[in-house]
Design a protein around this motif. Sequence first.
Motif, mmCIF file in Angstrom:
data_model
loop_
_atom_site.group_PDB
_atom_site.id
_atom_site.type_symbol
_atom_site.label_atom_id
_atom_site.label_comp_id
_atom_site.label_asym_id
_atom_site.label_seq_id
_atom_site.Cartn_x
_atom_site.Cartn_y
_atom_site.Cartn_z
ATOM 1 N N ILE A 299 17.797 47.404 -7.590
ATOM 2 C CA ILE A 299 19.284 46.713 -7.043
ATOM 3 C C ILE A 299 20.279 46.551 -8.057
ATOM 4 C CG2 ILE A 299 20.352 45.053 -5.820
ATOM 5 C CD1 ILE A 299 18.970 46.480 -3.830
ATOM 6 N N LEU A 300 19.943 46.064 -9.251
ATOM 7 C CA LEU A 300 20.937 45.476 -10.198
ATOM 8 C C LEU A 300 21.602 46.595 -10.927
ATOM 9 C CD1 LEU A 300 19.407 42.615 -12.181
ATOM 10 C CD2 LEU A 300 21.033 42.464 -10.298
ATOM 11 N N PHE A 301 20.897 47.725 -11.058
ATOM 12 C CA PHE A 301 21.419 49.194 -11.632
ATOM 13 C C PHE A 301 22.779 49.458 -10.920
ATOM 14 C CE2 PHE A 301 21.877 53.196 -13.433
ATOM 15 C CZ PHE A 301 21.736 53.106 -14.801
ATOM 16 N N PRO A 302 22.305 49.795 -9.597
ATOM 17 C CA PRO A 302 23.474 50.695 -8.909
ATOM 18 C C PRO A 302 24.590 49.308 -8.593
ATOM 19 C CG PRO A 302 21.510 50.247 -7.626
ATOM 20 C CD PRO A 302 20.955 49.964 -9.045
ATOM 21 N N LEU A 303 24.236 48.072 -8.293
ATOM 22 C CA LEU A 303 25.082 47.187 -8.185
ATOM 23 C C LEU A 303 26.006 46.898 -8.915
ATOM 24 C CD1 LEU A 303 25.836 45.041 -5.814
ATOM 25 C CD2 LEU A 303 24.340 43.496 -6.836
#
Length: 228
Positions: free
Chosen positions: A86-90
């Motif tokens: 989640i954190l990477f694309p967010l």
Amino acid sequence: MAAPQFTAPIAPVNSPAGASPSLRSLFPDIEPACITAVITHDLKAADLYKLDTRVKDSEPTYSLSSTGTFEMNVSRHKAYKVLSSILFPLHTYFTILTAHLPARTAATVYFYRYLTHLATLASEYEWATVLEYHTLFVNRRRNDMLAGSYDGWGASDIGLLSSHVYPHRKQISLSPKGAGSTKKSPSPSSEPCRNFNAGKCESPCAWKRPHTCLAPGCGKEHPFTQHK
């Protein structure tokens, strides 16, 4: 997260023709249609994987869609099994929005508050429930952004947290891990609930464990914190 101070709404930035060439040049590895979906607030939380450039490094499979076109199967990325998925694309999502918005807005501060908020929740609560909270939270913020309001990213949603996250704190250990210990652990169904013994689990137990005292030889229906 601390509640953000009031800020005047940002006038919606019109992009009738989609992402501008200058914006597209900043994100050459992201499909132009995805960039447009971000800045028009059409990209749903479930579709964040489309901003994850690591998907391109995997070995994709393809299937024939209902419209007769071939689509890449990225089901394992859609699952969002860990926080980093989640954190990477967010991060990319927020970077695109920041590049698109007028300069000197408070939105960027709110974006980073949410990243910290999400990471904190994932460290304390079961990931499946945090993911559910995240999905609902992001989709609510999309509606806010359509009206030019971005400060919602800077405050937690107490209602969603209470109903989806707070009842599912991760199990904690009350005893130190003994290196080299050969004692057999009790089965999950018979071991007293450690969260209950720490005063952090309500009855009935969410993990279906006995709500009894952990003190050796006790077994009474009170937490370890009340053992005498």
